[in-house]
Design a protein around this motif. Structure first.
Motif, PDB file in Angstrom:
ATOM      1  N   ASN A   5       4.382  54.143 -36.427  1.00 29.21           N
ATOM      2  CA  ASN A   5       3.775  53.714 -35.154  1.00 29.21           C
ATOM      3  C   ASN A   5       2.489  52.905 -35.386  1.00 29.21           C
ATOM      4  N   ASN A   6       2.586  51.957 -36.343  1.00 32.71           N
ATOM      5  CA  ASN A   6       1.463  51.065 -36.671  1.00 32.71           C
ATOM      6  C   ASN A   6       0.230  51.789 -37.215  1.00 32.71           C
ATOM      7  N   LYS A   7       0.427  52.999 -37.725  1.00 35.89           N
ATOM      8  CA  LYS A   7      -0.687  53.746 -38.306  1.00 35.89           C
ATOM      9  C   LYS A   7      -0.206  54.425 -39.586  1.00 35.89           C
ATOM     10  N   TYR A   8      -1.023  54.352 -40.652  1.00 32.05           N
ATOM     11  CA  TYR A   8      -0.635  54.942 -41.924  1.00 32.05           C
ATOM     12  C   TYR A   8      -0.858  56.452 -41.940  1.00 32.05           C
ATOM     13  N   VAL A   9       0.171  57.175 -42.386  1.00 31.69           N
ATOM     14  CA  VAL A   9       0.055  58.615 -42.642  1.00 31.69           C
ATOM     15  C   VAL A   9      -0.068  58.764 -44.154  1.00 31.69           C
ATOM     16  N   VAL A  10      -1.229  59.211 -44.619  1.00 27.72           N
ATOM     17  CA  VAL A  10      -1.494  59.342 -46.056  1.00 27.72           C
ATOM     18  C   VAL A  10      -0.899  60.639 -46.577  1.00 27.72           C
ATOM     19  N   LEU A  11      -0.216  60.563 -47.709  1.00 29.16           N
ATOM     20  CA  LEU A  11       0.453  61.717 -48.313  1.00 29.16           C
ATOM     21  C   LEU A  11      -0.270  62.154 -49.578  1.00 29.16           C
ATOM     22  N   SER A  12      -0.417  63.455 -49.737  1.00 33.20           N
ATOM     23  CA  SER A  12      -1.061  64.021 -50.923  1.00 33.20           C
ATOM     24  C   SER A  12       0.009  64.487 -51.914  1.00 33.20           C
ATOM     25  N   ASP A  13      -0.420  64.864 -53.127  1.00 32.92           N
ATOM     26  CA  ASP A  13       0.517  65.387 -54.128  1.00 32.92           C
ATOM     27  C   ASP A  13       1.220  66.633 -53.608  1.00 32.92           C
ATOM     28  N   LYS A  14       0.488  67.450 -52.839  1.00 29.37           N
ATOM     29  CA  LYS A  14       1.059  68.677 -52.293  1.00 29.37           C
ATOM     30  C   LYS A  14       2.166  68.363 -51.292  1.00 29.37           C
ATOM     31  N   ASP A  15       1.994  67.279 -50.533  1.00 26.31           N
ATOM     32  CA  ASP A  15       3.028  66.866 -49.573  1.00 26.31           C
ATOM     33  C   ASP A  15       4.329  66.518 -50.291  1.00 26.31           C
ATOM     34  N   PHE A  16       4.185  65.789 -51.400  1.00 26.15           N
ATOM     35  CA  PHE A  16       5.369  65.401 -52.174  1.00 26.15           C
ATOM     36  C   PHE A  16       6.045  66.623 -52.778  1.00 26.15           C
ATOM     37  N   GLU A  17       5.260  67.575 -53.244  1.00 29.54           N
ATOM     38  CA  GLU A  17       5.809  68.803 -53.823  1.00 29.54           C
ATOM     39  C   GLU A  17       6.559  69.609 -52.766  1.00 29.54           C
ATOM     40  N   THR A  18       6.031  69.630 -51.554  1.00 31.21           N
ATOM     41  CA  THR A  18       6.664  70.370 -50.456  1.00 31.21           C
ATOM     42  C   THR A  18       8.018  69.771 -50.091  1.00 31.21           C
ATOM     43  N   ALA A  19       8.083  68.429 -50.095  1.00 31.55           N
ATOM     44  CA  ALA A  19       9.321  67.738 -49.706  1.00 31.55           C
ATOM     45  C   ALA A  19      10.299  67.577 -50.852  1.00 31.55           C
ATOM     46  N   ALA A  20       9.837  67.773 -52.092  1.00 36.15           N
ATOM     47  CA  ALA A  20      10.677  67.527 -53.269  1.00 36.15           C
ATOM     48  C   ALA A  20      11.861  68.475 -53.307  1.00 36.15           C
ATOM     49  N   ALA A  21      12.930  67.994 -53.920  1.00 35.58           N
ATOM     50  CA  ALA A  21      14.112  68.828 -54.093  1.00 35.58           C
ATOM     51  C   ALA A  21      13.776  70.003 -55.006  1.00 35.58           C
ATOM     52  N   VAL A  22      14.453  71.107 -54.772  1.00 35.61           N
ATOM     53  CA  VAL A  22      14.248  72.281 -55.625  1.00 35.61           C
ATOM     54  C   VAL A  22      14.616  71.904 -57.046  1.00 35.61           C
ATOM     55  N   LYS A  23      13.691  72.118 -57.976  1.00 34.62           N
ATOM     56  CA  LYS A  23      13.924  71.731 -59.352  1.00 34.62           C
ATOM     57  C   LYS A  23      15.027  72.599 -59.968  1.00 34.62           C
ATOM     58  N   THR A  24      16.049  71.957 -60.457  1.00 37.53           N
ATOM     59  CA  THR A  24      17.145  72.662 -61.094  1.00 37.53           C
ATOM     60  C   THR A  24      17.657  71.832 -62.252  1.00 37.53           C
ATOM     61  N   LYS A  25      18.254  72.482 -63.208  1.00 33.71           N
ATOM     62  CA  LYS A  25      18.782  71.796 -64.380  1.00 33.71           C
ATOM     63  C   LYS A  25      20.305  71.800 -64.376  1.00 33.71           C
ATOM     64  N   VAL A  26      20.874  71.867 -63.169  1.00 31.42           N
ATOM     65  CA  VAL A  26      22.326  71.953 -63.067  1.00 31.42           C
ATOM     66  C   VAL A  26      22.896  70.739 -62.339  1.00 31.42           C
ATOM     67  N   ILE A  27      23.913  70.135 -62.939  1.00 29.80           N
ATOM     68  CA  ILE A  27      24.704  69.102 -62.262  1.00 29.80           C
ATOM     69  C   ILE A  27      25.831  69.860 -61.579  1.00 29.80           C
TER      70      ILE A  27
END
Length: 258
Positions: free
Chosen positions: A67-89
């Motif tokens: 909406n024409n305004k920047y929402v700044v993201l922190s490292d914690k935001d990326f960690e929250t949204a990141a996929a659950v870390k797994t080592k399985v295909i």
């Protein structure tokens, strides 16, 4: 070859320890960007577009324009949204390979078994080969969940990252001709031309001629040889009639074959 990822293939209740290797490499020449005046390397800087000043990495943040305004993201935001870390295909489904449109294909990798997974790997490979099917799987690479297929080529299981449906643009946005625009005679002639030019696919027939020619030019130029630019020829069709063009194409092919 260095492994890019290690983990396991989840095949039902079977886990197959594997390593992931890149299946491709660039064929283009590695060219450096230089200053025309003294051939010094060009260095890129991160510059504030308003002040023109260089910005240090620690002062750079990522933001999304909403909406024409920047929402700044922190490292914690990326960690929250990141996929659950797994080592399985994790293979969830099996489908016929021909059902997967090539538009979804992205990056190919080789899967190689660890010592403890050799028999299970060979079993999955032969089962995929016998059924002609590919496994649909998800896995996490570089903190991002990816969709992939596992398929067999010769003696190796290839993991092909594939695109999600929402990444493919809708063709409704394109202006395309209707099927009614084709005349039956033209279609019959076009099919004949395709059949005449058909053969078994052999990738070794096709070479990256541009890179090899460019390297020849570089070597010649390094020895002081004069480089003559090629003359580009513009070829015009003798007729605008599509049927005549198809007939001429078939005749040209016949002459080459004789």
């Amino acid at each position: 070859m260095k492994a890019l990822w290690t983990g396991t293939i989840g095949f039902g209740l079977v886990n197959i320890p594997v390593k992931l290797f890149s299946a491709t490499q660039a064929s283009e020449l590695d060219l450096d960007m230089l200053d025309k005046k003294d051939l010094a390397h060009i260095r890129f800087m991160r510059v504030n577009e308003k002040t023109g000043k260089e910005i240090k990495w620690e002062n750079i943040v990522k933001g999304y324009l909403l909406n024409n305004k920047y929402v700044v993201l922190s490292d914690k935001d990326f960690e929250t949204a990141a996929a659950v870390k797994t080592k399985v295909i994790e293979i969830s489904d099996f489908v016929l390979q021909e059902e997967i449109d090539s538009i979804y294909y992205e990056t190919p990798y080789y899967l190689v078994p660890e010592k403890s997974g050799v028999r299970a790997y060979a079993l999955l490979r032969e089962a995929l080969h016998k059924t002609g099917k590919a496994g649909i799987a998800t896995f996490v690479m570089r903190n991002k969940e990816a969709l992939a297929i596992l398929r067999v080529s010769d003696n190796v299981i290839i993991l092909n990252k594939i695109r999600f449906e929402e990444e493919i643009r809708n063709t409704k946005e394109l202006s395309l001709p209707a099927k009614a625009a084709i005349k039956p005679g033209e279609l019959k002639m076009a099919v004949s031309l395709i059949n005449q030019l058909s053969g078994k696919f052999n990738i070794s027939k096709y070479k990256d001629n541009y890179s090899s020619q460019l390297l020849k030019l570089i070597k010649a130029k390094s020895k002081g040889a004069k480089i003559n630019a090629p003359h580009l020829k513009v070829v015009h069709n003798k007729t605008k009639d599509l049927m005549s063009q198809l007939k001429a194409s078939l005749q040209t092919k016949n002459k080459k074959a004789s």
